[in-house]
Write a protein that holds these residues in place. Structure first.
Motif, PDB file in Angstrom:
ATOM      1  N   ALA A 105       0.864  -1.144   0.002  1.00  0.00           N
ATOM      2  CA  ALA A 105      -0.104   0.009  -0.101  1.00  0.00           C
ATOM      3  C   ALA A 105       0.892   1.142  -0.067  1.00  0.00           C
ATOM      4  CB  ALA A 105      -0.929  -0.191   1.134  1.00  0.00           C
ATOM      5  N   SER A 106       0.647   2.180  -0.912  1.00  0.00           N
ATOM      6  CA  SER A 106       1.625   3.361  -0.947  1.00  0.00           C
ATOM      7  C   SER A 106       0.721   4.538  -1.066  1.00  0.00           C
ATOM      8  CB  SER A 106       2.560   3.134  -2.047  1.00  0.00           C
ATOM      9  OG  SER A 106       1.711   2.853  -3.325  1.00  0.00           O
ATOM     10  N   ARG A 107       1.120   5.734  -0.845  1.00  0.00           N
ATOM     11  CA  ARG A 107       0.651   7.076  -0.915  1.00  0.00           C
ATOM     12  C   ARG A 107       1.632   8.101  -1.665  1.00  0.00           C
ATOM     13  NH1 ARG A 107      -3.947   9.805   0.673  1.00  0.00           N
ATOM     14  NH2 ARG A 107      -3.840  11.552   1.797  1.00  0.00           N
ATOM     15  N   PRO A 108       1.223   8.608  -2.714  1.00  0.00           N
ATOM     16  CA  PRO A 108       1.948   9.389  -3.501  1.00  0.00           C
ATOM     17  C   PRO A 108       2.642  10.769  -2.627  1.00  0.00           C
ATOM     18  CG  PRO A 108      -0.360  10.137  -3.973  1.00  0.00           C
ATOM     19  CD  PRO A 108      -0.328   8.993  -3.082  1.00  0.00           C
ATOM     20  N   ALA A 109       3.834  11.012  -3.038  1.00  0.00           N
ATOM     21  CA  ALA A 109       4.489  12.119  -2.381  1.00  0.00           C
ATOM     22  C   ALA A 109       4.061  13.383  -2.344  1.00  0.00           C
ATOM     23  CB  ALA A 109       5.780  12.214  -2.923  1.00  0.00           C
ATOM     24  N   ASP A 110       2.800  13.709  -3.147  1.00  0.00           N
ATOM     25  CA  ASP A 110       2.360  15.010  -3.279  1.00  0.00           C
ATOM     26  C   ASP A 110       0.953  14.976  -2.636  1.00  0.00           C
ATOM     27  OD1 ASP A 110       0.687  13.571  -4.853  1.00  0.00           O
ATOM     28  OD2 ASP A 110       0.792  15.002  -6.335  1.00  0.00           O
ATOM     29  N   ALA A 111       0.630  14.110  -1.661  1.00  0.00           N
ATOM     30  CA  ALA A 111      -0.437  13.790  -0.704  1.00  0.00           C
ATOM     31  C   ALA A 111      -0.265  15.014   0.243  1.00  0.00           C
ATOM     32  CB  ALA A 111      -0.580  12.641  -0.108  1.00  0.00           C
ATOM     33  N   ASP A 112      -1.545  15.493   0.679  1.00  0.00           N
ATOM     34  CA  ASP A 112      -1.441  16.651   1.760  1.00  0.00           C
ATOM     35  C   ASP A 112      -1.575  16.297   3.100  1.00  0.00           C
ATOM     36  OD1 ASP A 112      -4.031  16.020   1.870  1.00  0.00           O
ATOM     37  OD2 ASP A 112      -4.826  17.885   1.195  1.00  0.00           O
ATOM     38  N   SER A 113      -1.643  14.804   3.300  1.00  0.00           N
ATOM     39  CA  SER A 113      -1.930  14.443   4.809  1.00  0.00           C
ATOM     40  C   SER A 113      -1.530  13.140   4.963  1.00  0.00           C
ATOM     41  CB  SER A 113      -3.092  14.995   5.345  1.00  0.00           C
ATOM     42  OG  SER A 113      -4.010  14.279   4.651  1.00  0.00           O
ATOM     43  N   PRO A 114      -1.362  12.475   6.158  1.00  0.00           N
ATOM     44  CA  PRO A 114      -1.201  11.099   6.192  1.00  0.00           C
ATOM     45  C   PRO A 114      -2.471  10.635   6.161  1.00  0.00           C
ATOM     46  CG  PRO A 114      -0.280  12.213   8.322  1.00  0.00           C
ATOM     47  CD  PRO A 114      -0.972  13.265   7.349  1.00  0.00           C
ATOM     48  N   MET A 115      -2.671   9.081   5.735  1.00  0.00           N
ATOM     49  CA  MET A 115      -3.827   8.468   5.470  1.00  0.00           C
ATOM     50  C   MET A 115      -3.977   7.396   6.455  1.00  0.00           C
ATOM     51  SD  MET A 115      -4.795   6.299   2.070  1.00  0.00           S
ATOM     52  CE  MET A 115      -5.826   4.825   2.218  1.00  0.00           C
ATOM     53  N   PRO A 116      -5.232   7.345   7.328  1.00  0.00           N
ATOM     54  CA  PRO A 116      -5.326   6.177   8.187  1.00  0.00           C
ATOM     55  C   PRO A 116      -5.885   4.846   7.549  1.00  0.00           C
ATOM     56  CG  PRO A 116      -6.927   7.809   8.523  1.00  0.00           C
ATOM     57  CD  PRO A 116      -6.113   8.461   7.447  1.00  0.00           C
ATOM     58  N   TRP A 117      -5.467   3.838   8.090  1.00  0.00           N
ATOM     59  CA  TRP A 117      -6.018   2.556   7.381  1.00  0.00           C
ATOM     60  C   TRP A 117      -5.794   1.425   8.055  1.00  0.00           C
ATOM     61  CZ3 TRP A 117      -2.709  -1.673   6.122  1.00  0.00           C
ATOM     62  CH2 TRP A 117      -1.253  -1.440   6.400  1.00  0.00           C
ATOM     63  N   ILE A 118      -6.656   0.326   7.897  1.00  0.00           N
ATOM     64  CA  ILE A 118      -6.564  -1.120   8.384  1.00  0.00           C
ATOM     65  C   ILE A 118      -6.984  -1.973   7.113  1.00  0.00           C
ATOM     66  CG2 ILE A 118      -7.275  -0.557  10.525  1.00  0.00           C
ATOM     67  CD1 ILE A 118     -10.102  -1.474  10.060  1.00  0.00           C
ATOM     68  N   TRP A 119      -6.380  -2.951   7.226  1.00  0.00           N
ATOM     69  CA  TRP A 119      -6.488  -4.200   6.268  1.00  0.00           C
ATOM     70  C   TRP A 119      -7.079  -5.421   6.695  1.00  0.00           C
ATOM     71  CZ3 TRP A 119      -3.449  -8.299   6.283  1.00  0.00           C
ATOM     72  CH2 TRP A 119      -3.591  -9.464   5.284  1.00  0.00           C
ATOM     73  N   SER A 120      -7.767  -6.109   6.098  1.00  0.00           N
ATOM     74  CA  SER A 120      -8.126  -7.574   6.409  1.00  0.00           C
ATOM     75  C   SER A 120      -7.947  -8.367   5.217  1.00  0.00           C
ATOM     76  CB  SER A 120      -9.402  -7.809   7.212  1.00  0.00           C
ATOM     77  OG  SER A 120      -9.619  -9.246   7.537  1.00  0.00           O
ATOM     78  N   GLN A 121      -7.312  -9.685   5.147  1.00  0.00           N
ATOM     79  CA  GLN A 121      -7.807 -10.403   4.138  1.00  0.00           C
ATOM     80  C   GLN A 121      -8.967 -11.256   4.353  1.00  0.00           C
ATOM     81  OE1 GLN A 121      -5.620 -14.641   3.613  1.00  0.00           O
ATOM     82  NE2 GLN A 121      -4.380 -13.388   2.209  1.00  0.00           N
ATOM     83  N   HIS A 122      -9.878 -11.399   3.245  1.00  0.00           N
ATOM     84  CA  HIS A 122     -11.175 -11.662   3.592  1.00  0.00           C
ATOM     85  C   HIS A 122     -11.387 -12.984   2.742  1.00  0.00           C
ATOM     86  CE1 HIS A 122     -15.675 -11.398   3.477  1.00  0.00           C
ATOM     87  NE2 HIS A 122     -15.481 -10.683   4.668  1.00  0.00           N
ATOM     88  N   PHE A 123     -11.011 -14.130   3.072  1.00  0.00           N
ATOM     89  CA  PHE A 123     -11.170 -15.360   2.191  1.00  0.00           C
ATOM     90  C   PHE A 123     -12.118 -16.179   2.967  1.00  0.00           C
ATOM     91  CE2 PHE A 123      -8.246 -18.870   0.240  1.00  0.00           C
ATOM     92  CZ  PHE A 123      -9.391 -19.352  -0.354  1.00  0.00           C
ATOM     93  N   ILE A 124     -13.457 -16.225   2.422  1.00  0.00           N
ATOM     94  CA  ILE A 124     -14.621 -17.156   2.678  1.00  0.00           C
ATOM     95  C   ILE A 124     -14.214 -18.595   2.605  1.00  0.00           C
ATOM     96  CG2 ILE A 124     -16.989 -17.436   2.925  1.00  0.00           C
ATOM     97  CD1 ILE A 124     -16.119 -14.724   4.106  1.00  0.00           C
TER      98      ILE A 124
END
Length: 267
Positions: A116-135
């Motif tokens: 997961a990456s964020r461009p250098a010209d973004a104006d602020s940090p981006m909060p996130w969470i992730w889950s692998q959803h394998f049913i």
């Protein structure tokens, strides 16, 4: 090698992970017809709760976290996929981030490498969470193993006797989380073989467990479960702020992590 099939236009959903030794497809089947032409802003998910998707940058809808769409941005939205003989790279460019997953097949294992990456010209940090959803397509009597996990909170449903998968009459529905150790390796096994999810708890610190053995939906109960490597013991960004595990992507930053899914032979 396992047979791996995904749908680029439907969130790069993996609809088949079949152990060719036994013929067992571990992915809970998607209703037919498959959603091959999902529009970009689709919010009614065909096949929700089936097969293998990724939840990012949230799991449940979270207006306070800026992601009001249930299960995050990726579900059922077209991904760009590049394939060769033994790997598939899927890419989704969201609002202010890029999410990539490379699936590589070697022997009896599928390795999922995430970035997961964020461009250098973004104006602020981006909060996130992730889950692998394998049913997983479960079968009564199979054994659950929770190697490399701490105790679940809340505790496992009392109807899960001896960590055995019950039949559909059990009527069990539960979502719970456990902290993952450095060598997390939960899974399940039975007469048709087994499956293990292996990852480093330093990269994804939790495991979600979703059980639905005849509890939902009320009009047509199903039998399935999910073992979910995850970065937080929470369903959305707001909850992760209070419970722990919330991640941020700084402008120009990136995060990398890996999960290996191993298919074990029949006993």
């Amino acid at each position: 090698r396992p047979r791996l099939v995904l749908l680029p236009q439907a969130g790069a959903r993996v609809v088949e992970l079949t152990d060719l030794r036994s013929g067992r497809n571990w992915a809970h089947p998607v209703p037919s017809p498959a959603p091959l032409d999902a529009p970009t802003d689709r919010d009614v998910f065909v096949g929700r709760g089936c097969a293998w998707d990724e939840c990012f940058p949230t799991i449940a809808a979270d207006p306070d976290g800026g992601v009001p769409r249930d299960h995050g941005d990726l579900w059922d939205r077209p991904h760009v996929c590049e394939a060769n003989d033994y790997s598939i790279l899927s890419t989704y460019d969201g609002p202010g981030y890029r999410f990539q997953r490379r699936l590589s097949v070697e022997g009896n294992a599928v390795t999922a490498d995430y970035t997961a990456s964020r461009p250098a010209d973004a104006d602020s940090p981006m909060p996130w969470i992730w889950s692998q959803h394998f049913i997983l397509d479960t079968r009564p009597g199979e054994s659950l193993v929770f190697d490399g996990l701490d105790a679940f909170d809340p505790p496992l449903h009392a109807g899960l006797t001896g960590n055995r998968v019950p039949d559909i009459d059990a009527g069990i529905v539960q979502k719970t989380y456990a902290r993952a150790q450095r060598n997390a390796a939960p899974g399940m096994s039975g007469p048709d073989g087994g499956i293990r999810f292996r990852w480093d708890g330093a990269q994804a610190g939790y495991c979600g467990l979703w059980l639905n053995f005849g509890g939902l939906p009320e009009h047509a109960p199903v039998h399935r479960m999910a073992i979910e490597p995850a970065t937080a013991p929470a369903e959305n960004i707001t909850a992760a702020r209070s419970r722990g595990g919330l991640r941020t992507l700084e402008p120009g930053g990136r995060a990398d992590w890996r999960v290996t899914i191993t298919l074990e032979p029949p006993a």
